[in-house]
Design an enzyme around this catalytic site. Structure first.
Site, short mmCIF file in Angstrom:
data_model
loop_
_atom_site.label_atom_id
_atom_site.label_comp_id
_atom_site.label_asym_id
_atom_site.label_seq_id
_atom_site.Cartn_x
_atom_site.Cartn_y
_atom_site.Cartn_z
N ASP A 284 0.81 -1.23 0.00
CA ASP A 284 0.00 0.00 0.00
C ASP A 284 0.84 1.27 0.00
OD1 ASP A 284 1.02 0.07 2.53
OD2 ASP A 284 -0.89 -0.05 3.58
N GLY A 285 2.17 1.12 -0.01
CA GLY A 285 3.04 2.29 -0.10
C GLY A 285 3.64 2.71 1.23
N LYS B 124 18.74 40.13 -3.78
CA LYS B 124 17.83 39.16 -4.41
C LYS B 124 16.37 39.50 -4.08
CE LYS B 124 16.95 34.59 -3.05
NZ LYS B 124 17.41 33.22 -2.83
N ASP C 8 22.39 36.50 -1.91
CA ASP C 8 21.63 37.51 -1.13
C ASP C 8 22.40 37.78 0.16
OD1 ASP C 8 21.00 35.51 0.78
OD2 ASP C 8 19.19 34.96 -0.33
N ARG D 66 12.86 25.73 5.75
CA ARG D 66 12.69 27.10 5.21
C ARG D 66 11.31 27.67 5.51
NH1 ARG D 66 14.48 26.51 -0.87
NH2 ARG D 66 13.72 24.40 -0.51
C1 R5P Z 1 16.95 31.09 0.33
O1 R5P Z 1 17.05 32.14 0.96
C2 R5P Z 1 18.05 30.10 0.26
O2 R5P Z 1 19.20 30.56 0.88
C3 R5P Z 1 18.36 29.73 -1.17
O3 R5P Z 1 18.86 30.86 -1.84
C4 R5P Z 1 17.17 29.21 -1.87
O4 R5P Z 1 16.56 28.21 -1.10
C5 R5P Z 1 17.53 28.67 -3.22
O5 R5P Z 1 16.38 28.21 -3.83
P1 R5P Z 1 16.30 28.06 -5.39
O6 R5P Z 1 17.44 27.19 -5.82
O7 R5P Z 1 14.97 27.41 -5.63
O8 R5P Z 1 16.36 29.43 -5.99
#
Ligand code: R5P
Length: 368
Positions: free
Chosen positions: A112-113, A270, A240, A169
């Protein structure tokens, strides 16, 4: 048997850390004796060194658990490693790094997984380190099963290592009606363990979501290892501002590797437009003719990195490398990076990928 009933938690037992200290004292005495006899070593044989490392790792784990959980035990035994199905390479590397034994474990699926794990042998009174990345929902359930299985087999203390923590996240309810998924997952993981180590969580603050002692492991310095030796006027760039400390760590670790140029650090601005669309605005740094290493904690869809690589290519950077702790590389991420013009992608083994160029085992072992 729950923790409250666990006889190993009673306060009247001799702290087993003393036994480990005695074990290490024996080795110290052995080394001193060799030195005294003028033998070429104080050097220990491979098996002696392995024993010493095992005892040291065991003693460190004992000290932490004795301090943080009130656990005490009589007998001397090394902690044992149990691996999740997604963390086989890392668990093997950790065993090699520490000398700790690996418990035979199998993973199967019912028709069933639903999944089922099995840990072999009697773990009565053993201390167990469960190493399990949770990149998928199934891996989350598997981790809970592993924690439960080792307790069921009699483990007296459990440390859980999350090489990659899925859902980390989602550390806030970003929209009305959303959960704080990182907190929900952390609470569930806490029920089956005495302590948690999380390798480079997106934000260290998520460790507070666990209801047992939890701390981050920083594997970023290891990312310098797989980089090419001769980088030309290197620039270590974060996509970022949040990732700037990572870029700085990798720059510093790279500078410590040889006599090349230490390199500079910088970051892009970013803006995330959606889960698969970002805009990165170039920094003022001069990149033409230079080797650039873009450093981030995670490469997931590859959107952030491919945007950064494209911008750097347009500004005539010489070579652009990607270094990340967690090479999630979902879907077409790898080909996106290639099409953007990347010269090399280097990740760790928190997730097992072709790009896992270095193991985080030394960083995890240090924290055990
Ligand atoms: C976000 O702030 C993380 O540090 C990564 O920059 C992010 O998770 C990268 O995600 P993706 O590869 O989908 O752009």
């Amino acid at each position: 048997m729950n923790r409250r009933d666990n006889p190993h938690k009673t306060a009247d037992r001799t702290p087993y850390v003393d036994d480990h200290h005695r074990g290490r004292d024996v080795l110290r005495t052995l080394r001193a004796d060799r030195r005294g006899r003028g033998l070429l070593g104080a050097r220990l044989s491979r098996s002696e060194a392995r024993t010493a490392r095992t005892n040291e790792a065991g003693a460190r784990l004992d000290r932490t658990l004795a301090t943080e959980s009130g656990f005490t035990r009589h007998r001397v035994a090394s902690p044992m490693i149990v691996s999740g199905s997604a963390s086989q390479s890392l668990a093997a590397a950790l065993a090699a790094e520490t000398g700790l034994p690996l418990v035979e474990t199998s993973y199967e699926r019912f028709t069933d997984g639903e999944g089922i794990v099995r840990v072999e042998g009697d773990l009565a009174g053993e201390r167990v380190v469960v190493v399990a990345a949770t990149p998928t929902d199934a891996a989350h359930v598997e981790l809970l099963q592993l924690q439960d299985a080792v307790r069921e087999a009699g483990a007296s203390a459990v440390v859980t290592v999350l090489p990659y923590m899925g859902y980390a996240r989602q550390d806030a309810a970003f929209d009305p009606g959303h959960p704080i998924s990182a907190r929900a997952v952390a609470r569930a993981v806490s029920t089956g363990t005495d302590r948690v180590l999380v390798v480079n969580p997106h934000k260290a603050a998520i460790c507070e979501f666990f209801s047992v002692p939890a701390e981050p492991v920083d594997a970023a310095p290891l990312l310098a290892e797989p980089l090419p030796d001769a980088l030309d006027a290197p620039l270590f760039l974060a996509p970022d501002e949040n990732a700037l400390p990572l870029a700085e760590t990798v720059r510093d670790a790279n500078a410590g590797r040889g006599d090349g140029e230490p390199g500079e650090i910088d970051y892009f601005e970013k803006t995330r437009l959606s889960s698969t669309e970002v805009e990165v605005a170039p920094s003022d740094a001069e990149v033409a003719g230079r080797d650039v290493v873009v450093v981030d904690d995670i490469v997931a869809t590859g959107t952030t990195m491919s945007e950064a690589i494209a911008v750097l290519g347009a500004r005539e950077a010489a070579r652009v490398f990607v270094a990340c702790v967690h090479p999630v590389l979902a879907g077409n991420a790898r080909t996106k990076l290639e099409r953007a013009g990347v010269s090399g992608v280097f990740g760790t083994d928190t997730l097992e990928r072709a790009e896992s160029a270095v193991s985080v085992a030394p960083a995890v072992a240090e924290k055990l």
